[in-house]
Design an enzyme around this catalytic site. Structure first.
Site, short mmCIF file in Angstrom:
data_model
loop_
_atom_site.label_atom_id
_atom_site.label_comp_id
_atom_site.label_asym_id
_atom_site.label_seq_id
_atom_site.Cartn_x
_atom_site.Cartn_y
_atom_site.Cartn_z
N GLY A 16 0.83 -1.20 0.00
CA GLY A 16 0.00 0.00 0.00
C GLY A 16 0.86 1.25 0.00
N ASN A 38 3.30 -8.65 -1.17
CA ASN A 38 1.89 -8.37 -0.94
C ASN A 38 1.11 -9.67 -1.14
OD1 ASN A 38 0.12 -5.67 -0.72
ND2 ASN A 38 -1.05 -7.17 -1.88
N THR A 156 0.04 8.85 4.51
CA THR A 156 0.28 8.70 3.08
C THR A 156 -0.96 8.23 2.34
OG1 THR A 156 1.13 6.48 3.55
CG2 THR A 156 2.76 8.22 3.24
N HIS A 222 -9.68 8.06 18.27
CA HIS A 222 -10.55 7.54 17.22
C HIS A 222 -11.83 6.86 17.72
CE1 HIS A 222 -7.52 7.56 13.62
NE2 HIS A 222 -7.67 8.74 14.17
#
Length: 446
Positions: A16, A38, A156, A222
């Site tokens: 990612g 991955n 990012t 969060h």
């Protein structure tokens, strides 16, 4: 094989935007060879095709003003679509996948048979991740060092306009992170401090990994902000949300009630940390000094330093002041019309369909829910009441179930409902009990 750089040959697990970014940063003299792996799927196939077309070059573009010079390009030495063909010539494994995927990644890597591996770095762990990874190393447990960062050191994304998986856009960089190792007197931590210094980031060592893992602000912020009904309605809405994640109600989720929830959750998590002999944090000080400060006219140094000693209502008042003070960038200069730069206007990420037509639940709050559920089960085992954590989890579960019922179970990936948190909590508790027993034995011997 001898390591010819600080970390030797480095394999990044996760293709990612974070994985691409970390690969480029570590290619600047901190690794010898660098590879990315991955799991198999459409993303891996597309990434492999692009890499072959561009001679395995990847890049980062840093948008942070103070760090634009860190934008760079690197050439990967290897890419693996799946884990079954990985050779045994990697000394460092860097996990750039969600922490609830760590165990699956460790099992698929079969590190017992990879004798070159000396260390694993956890980029964005949750509380207890290091213990969980150690226990799943089996016979390789004593041989492999496991290092936890407090949090991923950047923010990012892939540039949707560029339609490429080879360029990571760096929207933000931390000014400070924490690191802890499963090995006492770790030399690698000093190498990593030098690495972070080259990026303009301070890296502080903690005596134990859990001390680093507990220093992630998202753990405390969060769940109360993004697992309440206001935010969940925005996240699961199929029309575009016009609300903002860090604004005051009605523009965003911040109310006296969500701040109250934050204080209660912080105290519940602090109770768990004390059982691990990790020092709980001064929440307001951590927010201000290690994340983003406000002007002293809004929060005095005595307010910040004395936060832990204040009564709960006073604590809630100070946290509300903090978020109200960050609606604009408090250190920006006003423009010609007297307007300051907006700071809290962060849009919600919402549910979306992936390339295979399956519904994707945004990382915020799905990953936060998984971390919180693991913590909750640990608290239950340790007989620590966590009613606030339970309420937030139930909020999320109710919204997710309703959405899945509406869309149909076939519209979601099976791993979305796969839940190993209870078993993982038991593993962490066993590890804690073993460490406590060993500690008592060491005291007896001395």
């Amino acid at each position: 094989m001898q390591e010819t750089s600080a970390l030797g040959n480095v394999l990044i697990v996760g293709g990612g935007p974070a994985g691409i970014h970390v690969a480029v940063d570590l290619s600047k003299g901190w690794s010898h060879r660098i590879g990315v792996a991955n799991r198999k799927g459409i993303h891996a196939e597309r990434l492999q095709t692009e890499l072959e077309e561009h001679e395995f070059h990847v890049s980062t573009e840093v948008l942070v003003e103070r760090a634009r010079h860190l934008s760079a390009t690197a050439r990967l030495d290897r890419f693996y679509a799946g884990f079954d063909t990985i050779e045994d010539d990697w000394q460092t494994i860097v996990l750039c996948v969600p922490c609830h995927s760590y165990v699956d990644a460790i099992r698929e890597l079969k590190l017992v048979y990879r004798l070159e591996v000396k260390r694993i770095i956890l980029i964005s762990p949750g509380i207890g991740s290091n213990m969980l990874v150690q226990e799943n190393l089996d016979a390789a447990r004593d041989r492999i060092e496991v290092i936890s960062f407090s949090t991923y050191y950047a923010a990012t994304k892939f540039d949707p306009a560029a339609a490429t998986l080879l360029k990571s856009i760096v929207k933000g960089l931390k000014s400070k992170i924490y690191m802890g190792s499963s090995h006492a007197n770790s030399r690698t931590l000093f190498h990593l401090q030098d690495f972070f210094a080259s990026l303009g980031i301070e890296a502080e060592q903690t005596p134990h990994p859990i001390g680093a893992e507990s220093r992630s602000i998202t753990t405390y912020v969060h769940p109360p902000f993004f697992m309440d009904s206001f935010s969940l309605n925005e996240i699961f809405r199929q029309t575009r949300s016009t609300k903002s994640m860090y604004k005051l109600y009605p523009e965003g989720p911040i109310t006296p009630a969500t701040i109250h929830s934050m204080v209660r959750l912080w105290k519940e998590i602090s109770g768990v940390l004390e059982k691990f002999e990790a020092e709980p944090m001064n929440l307001l000080k951590f927010m201000n000094d290690d994340n983003y400060p406000v002007q002293e006219q809004s929060l005095s140094r005595s307010d910040i330093e004395g936060f832990v000693q204040f009564d709960e209502l006073h604590q809630e008042y100070l946290l509300y002041i903090r978020y109200a003070s960050l609606l604009i960038d408090p250190f920006s200069s006003p423009g010609e019309q007297g307007q300051y730069r907006s700071f809290a206007a962060v849009p919600y990420q919402q549910v979306s369909l992936d390339q295979e037509g399956k519904w994707v639940i945004p990382r915020v709050p799905y990953e936060d829910y998984r971390k919180l559920k693991l913590l909750y089960h640990i608290g239950q085992d340790l007989q620590i009441p966590m009613p606030q954590a339970k309420t937030l989890m139930q909020n999320f579960e109710h919204q997710l179930r309703a959405f899945m019922k509406q869309q149909g179970a076939d519209a979601f990936r099976s791993e979305l409902v796969q839940d190993d948190t209870l078993e993982e909590a038991k593993i962490i508790i066993r590890k804690l009990q073993t460490q406590n027993l060993k500690s008592r034995e060491d005291v007896f011997k001395s």
